[in-house]
Design a protein around this motif. Structure first.
Motif, PDB file in Angstrom:
ATOM      1  N   ARG A 206      60.231   1.736  53.185  1.00  0.00           N
ATOM      2  CA  ARG A 206      60.438   1.307  51.769  1.00  0.00           C
ATOM      3  C   ARG A 206      60.712   2.515  50.983  1.00  0.00           C
ATOM      4  NH1 ARG A 206      57.982  -4.272  50.453  1.00  0.00           N
ATOM      5  NH2 ARG A 206      58.105  -5.074  52.454  1.00  0.00           N
ATOM      6  N   PRO A 207      61.602   2.426  50.324  1.00  0.00           N
ATOM      7  CA  PRO A 207      61.627   3.745  49.221  1.00  0.00           C
ATOM      8  C   PRO A 207      60.630   3.610  48.074  1.00  0.00           C
ATOM      9  CG  PRO A 207      63.198   1.797  48.551  1.00  0.00           C
ATOM     10  CD  PRO A 207      62.531   1.583  49.760  1.00  0.00           C
ATOM     11  N   ALA A 208      60.222   4.821  47.665  1.00  0.00           N
ATOM     12  CA  ALA A 208      58.939   4.775  46.974  1.00  0.00           C
ATOM     13  C   ALA A 208      59.429   4.548  45.389  1.00  0.00           C
ATOM     14  CB  ALA A 208      58.834   6.543  46.716  1.00  0.00           C
ATOM     15  N   GLN A 209      60.891   4.695  45.322  1.00  0.00           N
ATOM     16  CA  GLN A 209      61.525   3.994  44.036  1.00  0.00           C
ATOM     17  C   GLN A 209      62.836   3.601  44.239  1.00  0.00           C
ATOM     18  OE1 GLN A 209      60.819   7.228  41.174  1.00  0.00           O
ATOM     19  NE2 GLN A 209      62.731   8.232  41.618  1.00  0.00           N
ATOM     20  N   VAL A 210      63.332   2.723  43.292  1.00  0.00           N
ATOM     21  CA  VAL A 210      64.861   2.449  43.213  1.00  0.00           C
ATOM     22  C   VAL A 210      65.197   2.430  41.763  1.00  0.00           C
ATOM     23  CG1 VAL A 210      64.746   0.906  45.191  1.00  0.00           C
ATOM     24  CG2 VAL A 210      64.081  -0.056  42.930  1.00  0.00           C
ATOM     25  N   ILE A 211      66.626   2.552  41.497  1.00  0.00           N
ATOM     26  CA  ILE A 211      67.131   2.594  40.173  1.00  0.00           C
ATOM     27  C   ILE A 211      67.008   1.094  39.768  1.00  0.00           C
ATOM     28  CG2 ILE A 211      68.931   3.005  39.007  1.00  0.00           C
ATOM     29  CD1 ILE A 211      67.706   5.556  40.243  1.00  0.00           C
ATOM     30  N   GLY A 212      66.381   0.991  38.369  1.00  0.00           N
ATOM     31  CA  GLY A 212      66.386  -0.307  37.621  1.00  0.00           C
ATOM     32  C   GLY A 212      67.687  -0.729  37.114  1.00  0.00           C
TER      33      GLY A 212
END
Length: 99
Positions: A8-14
């Motif tokens: 899983r990515p640590a963050q994604v673009i909202g």
């Protein structure tokens, strides 16, 4: 063994271009679903931060409710998530499909 691991990515673009992490998502006890919060949950699932099942369980959503949010975003973007305009955007989409 790697096939069974979920990366899983640590963050994604909202939805507004800001980074989303698990900590920045709406709280699990959210009861008032404004457009931005719905769009953040849809973006988190689309980016792989959460699975559909995890999102439904975390926010006590039905699968139908979540998929309706996804469909609204796909068809009309964030404005499609406005509860007061659902019929307008649905009619607009159906007209586009006819032509």
């Amino acid at each position: 063994m790697l096939e069974n691991q979920t990366i899983r990515p640590a963050q994604v673009i909202g939805p507004l271009g800001e980074p989303l992490t698990l900590d920045s998502l709406p709280p699990p006890a959210t009861t008032r679903w404004v457009v931005r919060r719905k769009a953040e949950v849809v973006a988190a699932v689309a980016g792989g931060l959460l699975s559909v099942d995890e999102a439904c369980q975390r926010y006590t959503l039905s699968l139908e409710e979540f998929t309706s949010w996804q469909r609204a975003v796909d068809r009309s973007g964030m404005p499609g998530l406005r509860v007061t305009r659902i019929k307008h955007y649905r009619d607009q989409y159906e007209r586009q499909q006819r032509y």
